[in-house]
Each structure stands twice: as C-alpha cells, then as structure tokens.
Design an enzyme around this catalytic site. Structure first.
Site, PDB file in Angstrom:
ATOM      1  N   HIS A   1     -12.258  -0.590  -5.937  1.00 45.85           N
ATOM      2  CA  HIS A   1     -11.152  -0.733  -4.982  1.00 45.85           C
ATOM      3  C   HIS A   1      -9.809  -0.958  -5.671  1.00 45.85           C
ATOM      4  O   HIS A   1      -8.769  -0.935  -5.017  1.00 45.85           O
ATOM      5  CB  HIS A   1     -11.435  -1.881  -4.005  1.00 45.85           C
TER       6      HIS A   1
ATOM      7  N   ASP B   1      -8.913   3.747  -2.411  1.00 51.03           N
ATOM      8  CA  ASP B   1      -8.889   3.146  -1.076  1.00 51.03           C
ATOM      9  C   ASP B   1      -9.763   3.977  -0.140  1.00 51.03           C
ATOM     10  O   ASP B   1     -10.260   5.044  -0.500  1.00 51.03           O
ATOM     11  CB  ASP B   1      -7.455   3.074  -0.549  1.00 51.03           C
TER      12      ASP B   1
END
Length: 426
Positions: free
Chosen positions: A396, A400
């Site tokens: 992450h 995204d």
C-alpha cells in the site's frame, strides 16, 4: 605465495547471507580455480561456491550449518607452488606462514567468531570464553549457542565477564538487555517428552526471515475478483494432448494465467514496481516469479521477459524451473530479477487466500482453483461455468485500490476473452 580469502558470495538478488550446508574440501586439499569448495543454502537457491584461486586449503573458517553474511570470509587458500606450502602441524615456529591458521589463536591470542555467533552472544549475555565449540577445530557455532539458550529457557541470564564493568547499577541494565530477546520466540520452548523438535535451519529459516520482513515492513492490502474462464478451460483441454505429444511437456492452465498477467502488467506498470525509500522504481522488464514447493522448501524462480514469450515458451519455462527446483538444481540466475509474483495456489485446491508479498516486489497474485459454479447468463438461464478467484496482495506504500482494481479488471477481461485467436500457443 600468499594467503587468499574466499568470501560468501551474493547468491541472488537481495540475498544477504548463506548457510554452509556441506564442505566439499578439507584443510590441506589442493584445489584448482573454479573447483567447488562447499554447498551453500539460501532462501533462494542451493549452490556450490567455487574457488577463486588455485592452491591449498589452509583453514575452513565457517562451520557446516553456520550462517554467514555476504562478504564474510568462509575459508582461506594458500596460493603458489605446492612444494613450498607447509602444513600447520609441521614445526609452526619455523614456518613464517604458520600463524595464519586460527587454531594457534586458541592458545590465548585472537579468536575469530562469526557475526551470527557474536550477535547471539551479545543478545543473550553469553561469555564465549566459557563455551566449548563443537565446530571444526573447536570453533564455536551458532548451534552451540542455541543449545545454551534452549537449556536456559526463560531463566535470567548469568552475568559473566561483560556485565562486570557496569557494576554501579547491577539490576537495571539486566532488564533493559533482556527485553528484546524476551519478545522474540526462542528456537525451542520447553518441548514435552512426546513432542518432536525440528531445528529451523537452511531454507526454512530463510523463508521465515523473509516472510517476517515482508509482513513487518510492507503494509499489505488485499483485493479479489472472480473470472469466468470457461473458454480458457475448453481451449486448453482441446489441445493439451496434442501439445504434450508434440512438445514433450504439459500445457497447464498456469501458463495462460502467467501470460495474461504479463500482458496486464505492460498496461499497468505501477504493479511492476519496487519501493526504494524516497522513490518508487518502475521496472521495465516483466519478470514473473513463480512459487514452486519442494517438500518442506519453497523456491521462487523467475520467468524472464514473460511479456515477450508465447504461451508455449512460458509453459516450457514453468516445467523446466519446477523440475530444477524439486531436484535442487536451481542456479542463482534462475532466481534473480523477479518483478511480480504469481502463485498457483489453486493446484492445492485452495479457492481463496492472501499471499505475503515477495519482498521487495509491489504485489503478488494468487491464482485459485478453477471450480464449476451455476451462473445466471444474460438470458436469465443458469449455466455451469468454470470460475476462478484471483486474489491480489499489494504494497500500500506503492499501490492504491484504484490502480490495483483496474489491473484486476483488465486481467479478468484478458482471461475471459481467451480463444485460439486471442491467445495463440505459438
């Protein structure tokens, strides 16, 4: 004539250490350049370390089953004419080179310890002067210290020679030093009489370290889509027998998935990236790592330039790499350069899983088992269709949900549109 050091080589990208699994030479042996000296085990590969020189083996510094950092000396070689090489046992006082072998150091001068031994002794407060080594020529190995740690259990560590200078506050330094080791699981914790103790060494230890590093450093996020691969299944089943006769190896479903992933990565290069602290590096080459299980080991060889290969070429590489992995014949170059990992968890019957990212890559895709399910078609009729779950774990920091979702959507489109025209074998 000179004493040359042989160091632990870097056997693969991101490899920082290796374990000496077996010495193939002994002190006094004459070796030629490129002769194998030992077998080394890493998380990525089993490999032989060749000699960089011709000469006589003087000393084996690292013991078998000892883990050594890349660049550390593992043995020494005396180069030059073999007639002029004196043996350490023969009148050391008359030979100017006799001080080189470390066994003389045991008589009170300088003793060398491996980084792993030094680290454990410092963490657990072990006085190395009180430890009797079981390694070659009495060297202290990591196993020797692990036995001491195991025998202590959770007891407080004794204060041997190092804590003495810190006498002003004897009780306070101890808890501060105990806290980090206590938070980590010991190699063995009070095994019962009926329990089996399995030492964590070699590939299993490396897998544990890498998986822990990935989970601790990478913030994982997870997504999943379903894909209807009925057309892919029909296509592959119709040509697999003829393909096997012509090519001599199997045409697996997995080859179609790897090809589809490579195509999608070219369209979404963000997933073909790695984290570099203050930058994100997008890789130009699409090199697909594939997970291969071999008994209690896990290897991740790499299909280089998968986007440029046909389905036949990918199927061939899957077969060759899997065979080499299970035979313990993978070379360092087979393991290097991976940019994205595809794991065929469906081969074990799994239908949903969350993969741990293959550090330092940005994502890993789990291809689950293809199962028959009733699906409502456009006309409102039910039909039995071949459905597969595609489970994506992402870093992450790099990715995204938006770009990852688009990647999965495109991958689903590619797989659902597989036909002999859109996915030729050759």
């Amino acid at each position: 004539m000179a004493i040359e050091n042989i160091t632990m080589p870097q056997l693969g990208e991101s490899v920082t250490e290796g374990t000496i699994s077996k010495w193939l030479v002994s002190p006094g042996d004459h070796v030629h350049k490129y002769d194998p000296l030992c077998e080394v085990l890493t998380d990525k590969v089993n490999a032989e370390v060749p000699s960089s020189f011709e000469g006589e083996i003087v000393e084996l510094i690292a013991s078998e089953d000892e883990t050594v950092a890349v660049g550390e000396v593992i043995c020494t070689v005396k180069t030059g004419s073999s007639e002029t090489i004196a043996r350490p046992e023969a009148e050391p006082g008359l030979d100017p080179d006799a001080a080189v072998p470390e066994p003389e150091a045991e008589k009170g001068k300088k003793v060398r310890y491996s980084p792993a031994v030094l680290k454990l002794s410092q963490e657990y407060g072990i006085d190395l002067n009180q430890v009797k080594g079981t390694g070659r020529e009495g060297r202290i190995t990591r196993k020797d210290l692990l036995k001491i740690i195991e025998s202590r259990g959770n007891e407080a560590e004794p204060a041997p020679s190092k804590p003495e200078p810190a006498k002003p506050a004897p009780s306070k330094p101890a808890p501060a030093r105990h806290t980090p080791p206590a938070s980590r699981p010991l190699p063995v914790r009070e095994a019962g009489k009926e329990d089996t103790v399995i030492p964590v060494t070699g590939v299993r230890k490396a897998i544990a370290n890498n998986m822990a590093r990935s989970k601790q450093e990478i913030p994982h996020a997870w997504m999943m889509v379903e894909a209807d691969v009925t057309n892919l299944v029909r296509y592959r089943d119709a040509v697999k027998e003829e393909f096997k006769r012509r090519e001599g190896f199997n045409l697996t479903y997995f080859a179609f998935f790897v090809k589809a992933v490579a195509r999608a990565l070219k369209e979404f290069p963000a997933l073909n990236s790695t984290w570099a602290g203050d930058a994100i590096i997008q890789k130009h080459d699409v090199n697909i790592s594939i997970a291969v299980a071999a008994e209690d080991k896990l290897y991740v060889p790499v299909i280089k330039h998968a986007d440029e290969k046909s389905i036949k070429g990918i199927a061939r590489e899957i077969a060759v790499l899997a065979q080499k992995a299970r035979a313990g014949k993978l070379a360092p170059e087979d393991m290097e350069g991976g940019t994205f990992t595809v794991n065929n968890t469906g081969s074990f019957g799994s239908v949903q899983s969350m993969g741990i990212i293959n550090y330092p890559q940005a994502a890993i895709l789990q291809v689950e088992s293809i199962v028959k399910r009733p699906v409502i078609m456009e006309e409102g009729m039910f039909a039995a269709r071949d459905i597969v779950n595609l489970c994506l774990s992402i870093d992450h920091r790099i990715l995204d949900g938006l770009v990852s979702g688009r990647f999965l959507k495109r991958l689903k489109e590619i797989l659902e549109a597989v036909t002999p025209e859109t996915a030729p074998l050759y």
